[in-house]
Design a protein around this motif. Structure first.
Motif, PDB file in Angstrom:
ATOM      1  N   VAL A 107       0.824  -1.204   0.000  1.00 46.78           N
ATOM      2  CA  VAL A 107       0.000   0.000   0.000  1.00 46.78           C
ATOM      3  C   VAL A 107       0.863   1.261   0.000  1.00 46.78           C
ATOM      4  O   VAL A 107       1.807   1.382   0.798  1.00 46.78           O
ATOM      5  CB  VAL A 107      -0.915   0.019   1.248  1.00 46.78           C
ATOM      6  CG1 VAL A 107      -1.798   1.268   1.246  1.00 46.78           C
ATOM      7  CG2 VAL A 107      -1.792  -1.239   1.275  1.00 46.78           C
ATOM      8  N   PHE A 108       0.529   2.191  -0.891  1.00 46.47           N
ATOM      9  CA  PHE A 108       1.140   3.518  -0.825  1.00 46.47           C
ATOM     10  C   PHE A 108       0.448   4.274   0.303  1.00 46.47           C
ATOM     11  O   PHE A 108      -0.723   4.599   0.221  1.00 46.47           O
ATOM     12  CB  PHE A 108       0.983   4.269  -2.142  1.00 46.47           C
ATOM     13  CG  PHE A 108       1.461   5.696  -2.063  1.00 46.47           C
ATOM     14  CD1 PHE A 108       2.794   5.987  -1.830  1.00 46.47           C
ATOM     15  CD2 PHE A 108       0.562   6.747  -2.206  1.00 46.47           C
ATOM     16  CE1 PHE A 108       3.237   7.305  -1.733  1.00 46.47           C
ATOM     17  CE2 PHE A 108       0.991   8.065  -2.119  1.00 46.47           C
ATOM     18  CZ  PHE A 108       2.324   8.346  -1.886  1.00 46.47           C
ATOM     19  N   HIS A 111       3.293   8.709   2.261  1.00 47.42           N
ATOM     20  CA  HIS A 111       4.688   9.117   2.108  1.00 47.42           C
ATOM     21  C   HIS A 111       5.629   7.933   1.908  1.00 47.42           C
ATOM     22  O   HIS A 111       6.834   8.143   1.741  1.00 47.42           O
ATOM     23  CB  HIS A 111       5.158   9.905   3.339  1.00 47.42           C
ATOM     24  CG  HIS A 111       4.279  11.061   3.689  1.00 47.42           C
ATOM     25  ND1 HIS A 111       4.181  12.173   2.891  1.00 47.42           N
ATOM     26  CD2 HIS A 111       3.448  11.271   4.739  1.00 47.42           C
ATOM     27  CE1 HIS A 111       3.330  13.036   3.442  1.00 47.42           C
ATOM     28  NE2 HIS A 111       2.871  12.503   4.558  1.00 47.42           N
ATOM     29  N   ARG A 112       5.100   6.750   1.936  1.00 42.73           N
ATOM     30  CA  ARG A 112       5.933   5.558   1.861  1.00 42.73           C
ATOM     31  C   ARG A 112       5.086   4.393   1.369  1.00 42.73           C
ATOM     32  O   ARG A 112       3.863   4.507   1.226  1.00 42.73           O
ATOM     33  CB  ARG A 112       6.481   5.222   3.254  1.00 42.73           C
ATOM     34  CG  ARG A 112       5.372   4.868   4.255  1.00 42.73           C
ATOM     35  CD  ARG A 112       5.891   4.755   5.666  1.00 42.73           C
ATOM     36  NE  ARG A 112       4.829   4.375   6.596  1.00 42.73           N
ATOM     37  CZ  ARG A 112       4.989   4.325   7.918  1.00 42.73           C
ATOM     38  NH1 ARG A 112       6.165   4.623   8.449  1.00 42.73           N
ATOM     39  NH2 ARG A 112       3.983   3.961   8.704  1.00 42.73           N
ATOM     40  N   MET A 113       5.739   3.263   1.146  1.00 42.66           N
ATOM     41  CA  MET A 113       5.033   2.022   0.853  1.00 42.66           C
ATOM     42  C   MET A 113       5.008   1.190   2.137  1.00 42.66           C
ATOM     43  O   MET A 113       5.966   1.222   2.923  1.00 42.66           O
ATOM     44  CB  MET A 113       5.735   1.239  -0.260  1.00 42.66           C
ATOM     45  CG  MET A 113       5.892   2.001  -1.560  1.00 42.66           C
ATOM     46  SD  MET A 113       4.319   2.396  -2.376  1.00 42.66           S
ATOM     47  CE  MET A 113       3.907   0.796  -3.070  1.00 42.66           C
ATOM     48  N   THR A 142      -1.321  -7.502  -3.489  1.00 39.66           N
ATOM     49  CA  THR A 142      -1.727  -6.649  -4.593  1.00 39.66           C
ATOM     50  C   THR A 142      -1.438  -5.193  -4.223  1.00 39.66           C
ATOM     51  O   THR A 142      -1.277  -4.851  -3.057  1.00 39.66           O
ATOM     52  CB  THR A 142      -3.226  -6.811  -4.903  1.00 39.66           C
ATOM     53  OG1 THR A 142      -3.987  -6.453  -3.732  1.00 39.66           O
ATOM     54  CG2 THR A 142      -3.551  -8.244  -5.269  1.00 39.66           C
ATOM     55  N   LEU A 143      -1.390  -4.338  -5.232  1.00 39.88           N
ATOM     56  CA  LEU A 143      -1.067  -2.933  -5.033  1.00 39.88           C
ATOM     57  C   LEU A 143      -2.314  -2.118  -4.715  1.00 39.88           C
ATOM     58  O   LEU A 143      -3.335  -2.243  -5.385  1.00 39.88           O
ATOM     59  CB  LEU A 143      -0.409  -2.360  -6.295  1.00 39.88           C
ATOM     60  CG  LEU A 143       1.060  -2.685  -6.514  1.00 39.88           C
ATOM     61  CD1 LEU A 143       1.476  -2.286  -7.923  1.00 39.88           C
ATOM     62  CD2 LEU A 143       1.931  -1.978  -5.494  1.00 39.88           C
ATOM     63  N   LEU A 144      -2.202  -1.277  -3.681  1.00 41.74           N
ATOM     64  CA  LEU A 144      -3.275  -0.362  -3.311  1.00 41.74           C
ATOM     65  C   LEU A 144      -2.657   0.966  -2.892  1.00 41.74           C
ATOM     66  O   LEU A 144      -1.440   1.086  -2.725  1.00 41.74           O
ATOM     67  CB  LEU A 144      -4.102  -0.923  -2.146  1.00 41.74           C
ATOM     68  CG  LEU A 144      -4.928  -2.191  -2.376  1.00 41.74           C
ATOM     69  CD1 LEU A 144      -5.598  -2.609  -1.074  1.00 41.74           C
ATOM     70  CD2 LEU A 144      -5.967  -1.977  -3.459  1.00 41.74           C
ATOM     71  N   TYR A 177      -4.448   1.564  -6.603  1.00 47.48           N
ATOM     72  CA  TYR A 177      -3.103   2.135  -6.556  1.00 47.48           C
ATOM     73  C   TYR A 177      -2.954   3.289  -7.540  1.00 47.48           C
ATOM     74  O   TYR A 177      -2.381   4.341  -7.218  1.00 47.48           O
ATOM     75  CB  TYR A 177      -2.082   1.039  -6.862  1.00 47.48           C
ATOM     76  CG  TYR A 177      -0.645   1.492  -6.881  1.00 47.48           C
ATOM     77  CD1 TYR A 177      -0.012   1.925  -5.723  1.00 47.48           C
ATOM     78  CD2 TYR A 177       0.090   1.471  -8.074  1.00 47.48           C
ATOM     79  CE1 TYR A 177       1.313   2.329  -5.738  1.00 47.48           C
ATOM     80  CE2 TYR A 177       1.414   1.867  -8.104  1.00 47.48           C
ATOM     81  CZ  TYR A 177       2.024   2.303  -6.937  1.00 47.48           C
ATOM     82  OH  TYR A 177       3.339   2.704  -6.951  1.00 47.48           O
ATOM     83  N   GLY A 178      -3.475   3.113  -8.735  1.00 47.80           N
ATOM     84  CA  GLY A 178      -3.326   4.127  -9.770  1.00 47.80           C
ATOM     85  C   GLY A 178      -3.960   5.461  -9.421  1.00 47.80           C
ATOM     86  O   GLY A 178      -3.586   6.495  -9.992  1.00 47.80           O
TER      87      GLY A 178
END
Length: 251
Positions: A107-108, A111-113, A142-144, A177-178
């Motif tokens: 997860v973004f 300020h960080r992942m 998965t990316l979020l 995420y996008g």
């Protein structure tokens, strides 16, 4: 002497079978639940090592102790069934523990992942996530990203974080995420700066850059926070997707 040889032979056969089962379990654990780099940053490697040490060593050792050719086949069958069930119970418990602690999202977090694990997400907050995110993935993270906090949510989100639920695990804040593309580009830094900040880690950084397949001029980086340690994630500036990971604390 013959009795010792038979015990050792039986124990060796049991060890071979246990190693085969452990190898199959490793395919599931590291192929689905803890792919690179999560086997390192989420503790998957250590968990699996303890699981296999207990399971692979315990069974053959018990076999070495209890095996006796003077026992009847029925007695030996009962003994091996009991040992097999004990091993199966230990393996099942260990795999369930690893499954429950598996990483589910990268997860973004403004300020960080941050890596989110299944056990990190409270069920009541998961029920408030977007409908398509209310089921945690079974085959790797998965990316979020997190949506901007509304003024009325700031205090509650802070209290949740102080109570042990990191913002990245607050499912009611999840979004695709996008949707945070502009924020990711704004918060990330050129990857070339890593070599300037950490000259003693230049070879490690260069290796990660080479593995990414993307020229360093096109790479950006963000700190990556996980359960056990901090790493750095390399992002392709064209699509902001993670393309590499560096075992380096860049906070």
């Amino acid at each position: 002497m013959m009795d010792l040889k038979s015990r050792l032979r039986a124990s060796a056969i049991h060890l071979a079978i246990s190693l085969l089962v452990a190898a199959l379990a490793a395919l599931v654990v590291f192929g689905l639940w803890y792919p690179f780099p999560y086997r390192y940053i989420s503790g998957g490697r250590e968990l699996f090592l303890w699981l296999t040490l207990v399971d692979v060593v315990l069974g053959p050792l018990i076999t070495l102790v209890i095996f006796n050719l003077r026992k009847t086949r029925g007695h030996l069958l009962i003994d091996f069934t009991a040992v097999g069930l004990l091993q199966l119970a230990a393996l099942s418990y260990g795999l369930w523990t690893m499954f429950s602690a598996r990483p589910v999202h990268l997860v973004f977090e403004y300020h960080r992942m941050a890596v989110v694990h299944a056990v990190d997400v409270p069920p009541d907050l998961l029920a408030k996530a977007p409908t398509d995110l209310q089921t945690l993935p079974l085959t790797g993270p998965t990316l979020l990203s997190l949506r901007p906090l509304q003024a009325s949510e700031f205090v509650e989100s802070t209290l949740q974080a102080l109570g042990g639920v990191a913002q990245a695990a607050q499912a009611n804040l999840w979004q695709p995420y996008g949707a945070a593309r502009a924020e990711v580009l704004q918060e990330s830094q050129p990857a070339a700066q890593l070599r300037q900040r950490f000259p003693d880690q230049a070879s490690t950084i260069d290796h990660a850059v080479a593995q990414s397949g993307v020229p360093i001029e096109r790479l950006r980086y963000l700190p990556l926070l996980a359960r056990k340690k901090a790493w750095t994630v390399l992002l392709d500036a064209d699509n902001i997707l993670p393309v590499g990971y560096v075992p380096l604390d860049s906070f």
